[in-house]
Design an enzyme around this catalytic site. Structure first.
Site, PDB file in Angstrom:
ATOM      1  N   SER A  13       0.540  -1.529  -0.212  1.00 30.35           N
ATOM      2  CA  SER A  13      -0.133  -0.319   0.330  1.00 30.35           C
ATOM      3  C   SER A  13       0.536   1.264  -0.091  1.00 30.35           C
ATOM      4  O   SER A  13       1.898   0.951   0.473  1.00 30.35           O
ATOM      5  CB  SER A  13      -1.162   0.517   1.486  1.00 30.35           C
ATOM      6  N   ASP A  71      -7.320  11.243  -1.738  1.00 27.21           N
ATOM      7  CA  ASP A  71      -7.156  11.458  -2.545  1.00 27.21           C
ATOM      8  C   ASP A  71      -8.306  11.657  -3.813  1.00 27.21           C
ATOM      9  O   ASP A  71      -7.085  12.392  -4.753  1.00 27.21           O
ATOM     10  CB  ASP A  71      -7.563   9.532  -3.337  1.00 27.21           C
ATOM     11  N   GLU A 141     -10.159   4.672  -9.411  1.00 24.87           N
ATOM     12  CA  GLU A 141      -9.638   3.964  -8.206  1.00 24.87           C
ATOM     13  C   GLU A 141      -9.920   3.160  -6.922  1.00 24.87           C
ATOM     14  O   GLU A 141     -10.969   3.587  -7.013  1.00 24.87           O
ATOM     15  CB  GLU A 141      -8.006   5.105  -7.400  1.00 24.87           C
ATOM     16  N   GLU A 150     -11.553  -7.111   1.419  1.00 25.03           N
ATOM     17  CA  GLU A 150     -12.869  -7.053   1.049  1.00 25.03           C
ATOM     18  C   GLU A 150     -12.871  -5.669   0.184  1.00 25.03           C
ATOM     19  O   GLU A 150     -13.953  -4.934   0.008  1.00 25.03           O
ATOM     20  CB  GLU A 150     -12.646  -5.419   2.725  1.00 25.03           C
ATOM     21  N   THR A 189      11.068  -7.919 -10.494  1.00 22.01           N
ATOM     22  CA  THR A 189       9.792  -8.131 -11.011  1.00 22.01           C
ATOM     23  C   THR A 189       9.240  -9.372  -9.928  1.00 22.01           C
ATOM     24  O   THR A 189       8.062  -9.094 -11.193  1.00 22.01           O
ATOM     25  CB  THR A 189      10.379  -8.656 -12.879  1.00 22.01           C
ATOM     26  N   CYS A 382     -10.276  27.637  10.358  1.00 19.28           N
ATOM     27  CA  CYS A 382     -11.514  26.550  10.710  1.00 19.28           C
ATOM     28  C   CYS A 382     -11.233  27.164  12.454  1.00 19.28           C
ATOM     29  O   CYS A 382     -11.555  28.306  12.157  1.00 19.28           O
ATOM     30  CB  CYS A 382     -11.282  25.574  10.690  1.00 19.28           C
ATOM     31  N   GLY A 384      -8.530  27.185  13.517  1.00 26.24           N
ATOM     32  CA  GLY A 384      -7.163  28.111  13.479  1.00 26.24           C
ATOM     33  C   GLY A 384      -7.833  29.732  13.552  1.00 26.24           C
ATOM     34  O   GLY A 384      -7.131  30.076  14.181  1.00 26.24           O
ATOM     35  N   ARG A 463     -19.270  22.982  13.835  1.00 24.34           N
ATOM     36  CA  ARG A 463     -19.722  22.998  14.106  1.00 24.34           C
ATOM     37  C   ARG A 463     -20.122  24.412  14.899  1.00 24.34           C
ATOM     38  O   ARG A 463     -21.666  24.865  15.516  1.00 24.34           O
ATOM     39  CB  ARG A 463     -20.119  21.545  15.634  1.00 24.34           C
ATOM     40  N   HIS A 508     -12.157  26.390   5.324  1.00 23.16           N
ATOM     41  CA  HIS A 508     -11.375  25.941   4.528  1.00 23.16           C
ATOM     42  C   HIS A 508     -10.341  26.131   2.661  1.00 23.16           C
ATOM     43  O   HIS A 508     -11.507  24.964   2.349  1.00 23.16           O
ATOM     44  CB  HIS A 508     -11.753  24.377   5.067  1.00 23.16           C
ATOM     45  N   GLU A 510      -8.060  25.486   1.456  1.00 23.62           N
ATOM     46  CA  GLU A 510      -7.010  25.132   1.431  1.00 23.62           C
ATOM     47  C   GLU A 510      -7.495  24.062   0.434  1.00 23.62           C
ATOM     48  O   GLU A 510      -6.964  23.109  -0.311  1.00 23.62           O
ATOM     49  CB  GLU A 510      -6.149  23.821   2.386  1.00 23.62           C
TER      50      GLU A 510
END
Ligand code: GLN
Length: 543
Positions: A13, A71, A141, A150, A189, A382, A384, A463, A508, A510
């Site tokens: 992974s 992702d 993906e 799973e 390989t 946020c 922050g 919230r 946010h 970002e």
């Protein structure tokens, strides 16, 4: 006819499957195709909103308020698209839909099974995502690694898609790892071969192998992989570590992947427009200036917990022709007796990160205090911003013990309190104020000048809000409320104009930053940080 690209991962992974998927999307975008990215996540959570960022990394929020896997952030940044609820398909979501349908009686008389009912629902969601975005190509993906129990229903569903959509419209990309072993760094390989065997057992034969490797593979190795894995040699794509992730699409393009995919999917061969992307990568690889920004947060041990903030800083370097180094500071450390100047010295700017719960909050307050007093460029995001308000209330307005209801329900001054619409909500899944909301900026403020507009929209996930009872007091003491919701009810942005750069937002920002469209707040912070770095440098030379 919609085309489908399915990306799976093998061997280990965390080999950059998300970046590979995002980069393939970029290749198609460079050719002018509309692309709908989809993440198929095998976990049973309905969405990523209830997961701890320590374990799972950042929760990425879409325009329409989906709380998703990080992702999707890569997809948005690389493909310059907007993801939505439909871009994220989890086992939890699929099963919820199937079970709800069963209860309604949609399958009346039938036995509901993984095949065909669960796989049908997965396929329906994939096809729907393409329709919603009117996409030429859907890129989906599959999370996890081939061999995981799973992910089997997802793999079975994407296998079936070949029949549903036609073999000529479906392409399978397998991202694998090619390790080196021994003192001579021999390239191996075999793990890739086994991973492909595993995939074939399920009935999927990859069309493209993206081979992550630390050393160049060489033609002989590519030939070997091609032979054993039954993939044409020009579809064995060597993917080395790049100095910047944004170079990956250019590397794929050089290796002919864009042309190969177009050909294989029967897309018309179009020239790839690389100019904008090449310019971005050129600046990222050869920046002229440099500054250091501290990010104070409580999940800093997992850098992925603040992925979009880190990327937004990379993007913000581009218009400033600068590299932004990040100093990660765990908020707890600021509570351990180490003075903020010790931790923040050497930094030219500060970001106080979003977050939940009381741990580390006093450390964040200390960091903001120091930045405010020292003129250190500061951006609060946020939580922050909420911390900035708490600090200002305590240390400038003299409201001792001021706090947020989230941290201290019985504080003498609740300068941050629960949003009215949140009262009575106990369920945790998808119940926050989520997604894009409009905000009006006050003319002449730093924020309005940075955005270059008085009407903006930003994404939210919170919230709590600034308590309006204290607005006047804050304003009297020099804090400007620069952004409010269109109904004036909600404080969305604050700033201190007498400070070199002190801006905080409840949103946010970002999530909306892209390499080709750096976010104005981050760009403003980096510009101010560079100015401070220069000033400090010349002061050091004079001394
Ligand atoms: N915990 C705060 C709230 O819920 C801030 C949330 C955040 O930083 N995303 O309002």
């Amino acid at each position: 006819m919609t085309k489908y690209i399915f990306v799976t991962g093998g061997v280990v992974s965390s080999i950059g499957k998300g970046i590979a998927t995002a980069s393939i999307g970029r290749l198609l975008r460079n050719r002018g195709y509309t692309v709908a990215p989809v993440k198929l996540d095998p976990y049973i959570n309905v969405d990523a909103g209830t997961m701890n960022p320590f374990q799972h990394g950042e929760v990425f929020v879409t325009e329409d308020g989906a709380e998703t896997d990080l992702d999707l952030g890569h997809y948005e940044r690389f493909m310059d698209v907007s993801c939505s609820h439909g871009s994220s398909v989890t086992t939890g979501k699929v099963y919820r839909n199937v079970i709800e349908a069963e209860r309604r009686g949609d399958y009346l008389g039938g036995t509901v099974q993984v095949i065909p009912h669960v796989t049908q629902e997965i396929k329906r969601l994939i096809v729907d995502a393409g329709k919603q975005q009117e996409a030429d190509v859907v890129i989906a993906e599959v999370g996890g690694t081939v061999g995981d129990i799973e992910s089997l229903p997802f793999l079975e569903a994407i296998r079936q898609m070949k029949k549903d959509a036609g073999a000529e419209n479906v392409l399978y990309v397998h991202v694998s790892f090619v390790p080196t072993v021994g003192p001579w760094h021999e390239v191996k390989t075999k793990p890739t071969q086994h991973s492909v065997i595993k995939l074939r057992e399920i009935g999927i034969s990859p069309d493209v192998l993206v081979c992550r490797s630390e050393v160049p593979l060489g033609e002989d190795v590519k030939e070997k992989i091609s032979l054993f894995c039954d993939v044409p040699v020009n579809a064995v794509i060597e993917s080395l570590n790049a100095p910047t992730i944004y170079e990956v699409p250019l590397n794929y393009e050089d290796l002919g992947l864009g042309t190969y995919i177009s050909e294989r999917l029967g897309l018309e061969q179009r020239d790839a427009n690389l100019a904008e992307w090449e310019k971005i990568v050129e600046i990222l690889k050869h920046p002229r200036e440099k500054c250091r920004i501290a990010i104070v947060g409580k999940y800093t041990e997992n850098g992925d917990a603040y992925k979009s903030i880190a990327e937004a800083l990379v993007h913000a370097g581009i218009p400033n022709n600068a590299k932004v180094d990040i100093e990660w500071i765990e908020s707890d450390t600021l509570e351990s007796g180490i003075p903020p100047q010790e931790l923040l010295q050497g930094c030219d700017g500060l970001i106080v990160a979003p977050g939940f719960g009381s741990r580390g909050i006093e450390g964040k307050v200390e960091a903001v205090k120091w930045a405010r007093e020292q003129g250190l460029p500061f951006l609060g995001i946020c939580l922050g911003m909420q911390v900035a308000v708490i600090e200002f209330a305590r240390n400038v307005c003299g409201l001792q013990g001021a706090n947020s209801e989230e941290m201290e329900p019985k504080a003498p001054y609740s300068v941050v309190h629960l949003l009215p619409e949140q009262k009575g909500i106990t369920s945790k899944g998808a119940t926050m104020r989520l997604g894009s909301y409009p905000c009006n900026l006050v003319n002449g403020t730093i924020s309005q000048k940075l955005y270059g507009s008085a009407k903006i929209t930003e994404r939210h996930r919170h919230r709590f809000e600034v308590n309006n009872d204290f607005r006047e007091l804050f304003t009297e003491h020099g804090m400007v409320i620069s952004g409010v919701s269109p109904d004036y009810r909600l404080v969305e942005m604050v700033e201190i104009p007498s400070h070199p750069f002190y801006v905080a937002t409840q949103a946010h920002p970002e999530f909306k930053s892209r390499p080709n469209r750096p976010h104005p707040l981050f760009a403003g912070l980096v510009k101010a940080a560079l100015a401070r770095a220069k000033k400090n440098d010349s002061a050091a030379i004079e001394a």
